[in-house]
Design an enzyme around this catalytic site. Structure first.
Site, short mmCIF file in Angstrom:
data_model
loop_
_atom_site.label_atom_id
_atom_site.label_comp_id
_atom_site.label_asym_id
_atom_site.label_seq_id
_atom_site.Cartn_x
_atom_site.Cartn_y
_atom_site.Cartn_z
N ARG A 1 14.36 -6.25 -21.98
CA ARG A 1 13.79 -5.59 -23.16
C ARG A 1 14.96 -5.13 -24.03
NH1 ARG A 1 11.84 0.01 -24.04
NH2 ARG A 1 10.18 0.01 -25.62
N ASN B 1 8.94 1.22 -30.40
CA ASN B 1 9.12 2.05 -29.21
C ASN B 1 8.48 3.43 -29.39
OD1 ASN B 1 10.60 2.60 -26.58
ND2 ASN B 1 11.40 4.26 -27.85
N GLU B 2 7.68 3.87 -28.42
CA GLU B 2 7.11 5.22 -28.36
C GLU B 2 6.76 5.74 -29.75
OE1 GLU B 2 9.92 7.51 -26.09
OE2 GLU B 2 9.79 6.17 -24.37
N HIS C 1 5.07 4.19 -20.60
CA HIS C 1 6.38 4.63 -20.17
C HIS C 1 6.20 5.78 -19.19
CE1 HIS C 1 8.55 2.91 -23.99
NE2 HIS C 1 7.81 2.02 -23.35
N TYR D 1 7.79 8.70 -17.04
CA TYR D 1 8.86 9.63 -16.73
C TYR D 1 8.24 10.86 -16.06
CZ TYR D 1 11.91 6.56 -19.43
OH TYR D 1 12.60 5.47 -19.88
N GLU E 1 8.78 1.18 -19.57
CA GLU E 1 9.97 1.97 -19.27
C GLU E 1 9.64 2.88 -18.11
OE1 GLU E 1 11.92 4.47 -22.09
OE2 GLU E 1 12.02 2.92 -23.64
N TRP F 1 14.49 1.61 -17.40
CA TRP F 1 15.42 2.12 -18.40
C TRP F 1 16.63 2.68 -17.64
CZ3 TRP F 1 15.28 1.98 -23.72
CH2 TRP F 1 16.31 2.68 -24.36
#
Length: 452
Positions: A78, A155-156, A224, A226, A253, A282
């Site tokens: 990516r 992205n995001e 994503h 986290y 991610e 990531w």
């Protein structure tokens, strides 16, 4: 990169999504595409992404990263790009070079605009509409690359501002329609709001409607993971929702730690493997701002894996052990080039048309006590060769647990054989393969190289 917390869900839309996705015609597909909630190559072979992100737009000089990422077994990279709103724009020639690097290294290329990160909360962030303008500018270098390239629109694209997050579905649908109206036939990837983590379940609730906005049915959702995903049950619940709804999803991610909490990377990787979902970690190298621990290698050195790099590439459910190279590079939908026994399908395995010898040299490139990373360089002699084989026996009971750029047989007494793409060497030319070993690193290895 990402942030924050959790709440909300959807029910009737789940049933509608399942019906709608199943109804999508396979004939609408060009290149990589979606069918029945799964991702396929143009030839109908299912493709599960296993890869990492590379921050090209901030580190354009590190083009060696593509080969290094491939050397550790990834099938996807990516690539971080900029449309010029927040950072220096990556123009058409640069993007064409990136696609070429992906293809040279047999990687599927997911391209993303990073300037949209945290729109509505992050000052100066680009809109999805501005991201689409950029993709349209790049149309001439993207068309014809549908077998190799996915377009991750932005992205995001929203932070945690409720007013802007509320527009995620309508803005994302509009962006998809604009790209299709402009003639793009690529698989499109769309990121969740809430800094990619969708703690508000905005993407989860509206995914069916957004999917329906794509007239080709080739939109893939990206979550994503986290700090919001510190509990394994939260990971499983989110991923299973999309799978049960028949909606295509990739973990676009994730990390092993983060400033907003400690994600459960073990569950993320295990559930991705169980459910047949792609994941992209990531990130390769170059992180700053207090999250340097997310680097997978030290200072872009592909031979110097960090603890996170060793985990994602060679740990349980890691990239090296689960990735399957895209068949667009092998030409054979029924085989995995990464498990090729060492013969080039275009040559007779019993003959060497280039008659010549080879030599092999070993180097320890990483040592952490209970394990080590080794690299072997194979060099052709005075004549060209079409394939090679290297054998050795570890002196202290060490064994190979994972390897790349060769087909491995045995653990303590090892045979490593060339693959279809690295067996042919001109006179004096070299190639390298690597492996992760168990036990203490050997001071030296006695290697035998042959071209039988």
């Amino acid at each position: 990169m990402s942030n924050r917390l959790a709440v909300a869900a959807a029910t009737i839309l789940v049933l509608l999504a399942s019906v709608f996705v199943t109804a999508q015609p396979a004939s609408a597909a060009t290149g990589i595409h979606v069918r029945n909630g799964r991702i396929y190559e143009a030839n109908g072979q299912e493709f599960v992404m296993r890869g990492v992100s590379h921050a090209h737009t901030w580190y354009p000089q590190h083009t060696r990263a593509f080969a290094d990422i491939k050397s550790h077994g990834a099938n996807t990279v990516r690539v971080v790009l900029s449309n010029g709103v927040r950072w220096s724009k990556n123009g058409p020639s640069d993007v064409a070079d990136i696609i070429s690097l992906c293809k040279q290294n047999r990687l599927i290329c997911m391209l993303e605009v990073h300037d949209t990160t945290g729109y509505g909360e992050q000052s100066g962030a680009a809109t999805l509409d501005q991201a689409v303008d950029y993709w349209i500018e790049l149309k001439s270098v993207l068309q014809g690359q549908e077998d190799y390239v996915l377009i991750n629109i932005g992205n995001e694209p929203y932070g945690n501002n409720a007013a802007t997050v509320a527009n995620w579905a309508s803005d994302t649908s509009a962006a998809i329609r604009r790209l299709r109206a402009a003639g793009f036939e690529h698989a499109i990837v769309v990121d969740a709001p809430n800094w990619g983590q969708d703690w508000s379940h905005t993407m989860r609730t509206n995914a069916a409607d957004v999917y329906a906005s794509d007239p080709t049915g080739n939109t893939i959702f990206s979550i994503h993971m986290y700090g919001v995903y510190s509990q394994g049950s939260t990971v499983t619940s989110y991923l299973e929702h999309f799978v049960n709804a028949g909606l295509p999803l990739v973990i676009g991610e994730f990390g092993h730690d983060h400033s907003d909490g400690n994600p459960d990377e073990d569950t993320i990787m295990a559930e991705a493997e169980r459910l047949g979902l792609g994941y992209i970690g990531w990130s390769w190298s170059g992180n700053g701002g207090g999250v340097e621990y997310l680097d997978m290698v030290d200072n872009f050195d592909g031979d110097s894996l960090t603890s996170w790099g060793r985990r994602i590439f060679y740990g349980p459910n890691g990239i090296s052990g689960t990735a399957r190279e895209a068949t667009v590079y092998s030409g054979d939908p029924g085989t995995d080039p990464g498990t090729d026994p060492g013969t080039d399908p275009g040559t007779d395995p019993g003959t060497d048309p280039g008659t010549g010898a080879c030599s092999a040299a070993y180097t320890t490139v990483g040592d952490w006590g209970s394990g080590f990373q080794g690299e072997v360089t194979v060099t052709a002699g005075s004549s060209a060769i079409s394939h090679w084989k290297v054998t050795w026996t570890f002196p202290g009971g060490q064994s190979v647990s994972h390897g790349w750029n060769a087909a491995f047989n045995g653990s303590s007494s090892v045979t490593a054989t060339s693959l279809s793409y690295n067996g042919q060497l001109g006179a004096g030319q070299s190639t390298a393969f690597g492996f992760i070993g168990s036990g203490s690193a050997p001071g030296a290895l006695t290697l035998t190289c042959s071209v039988d």
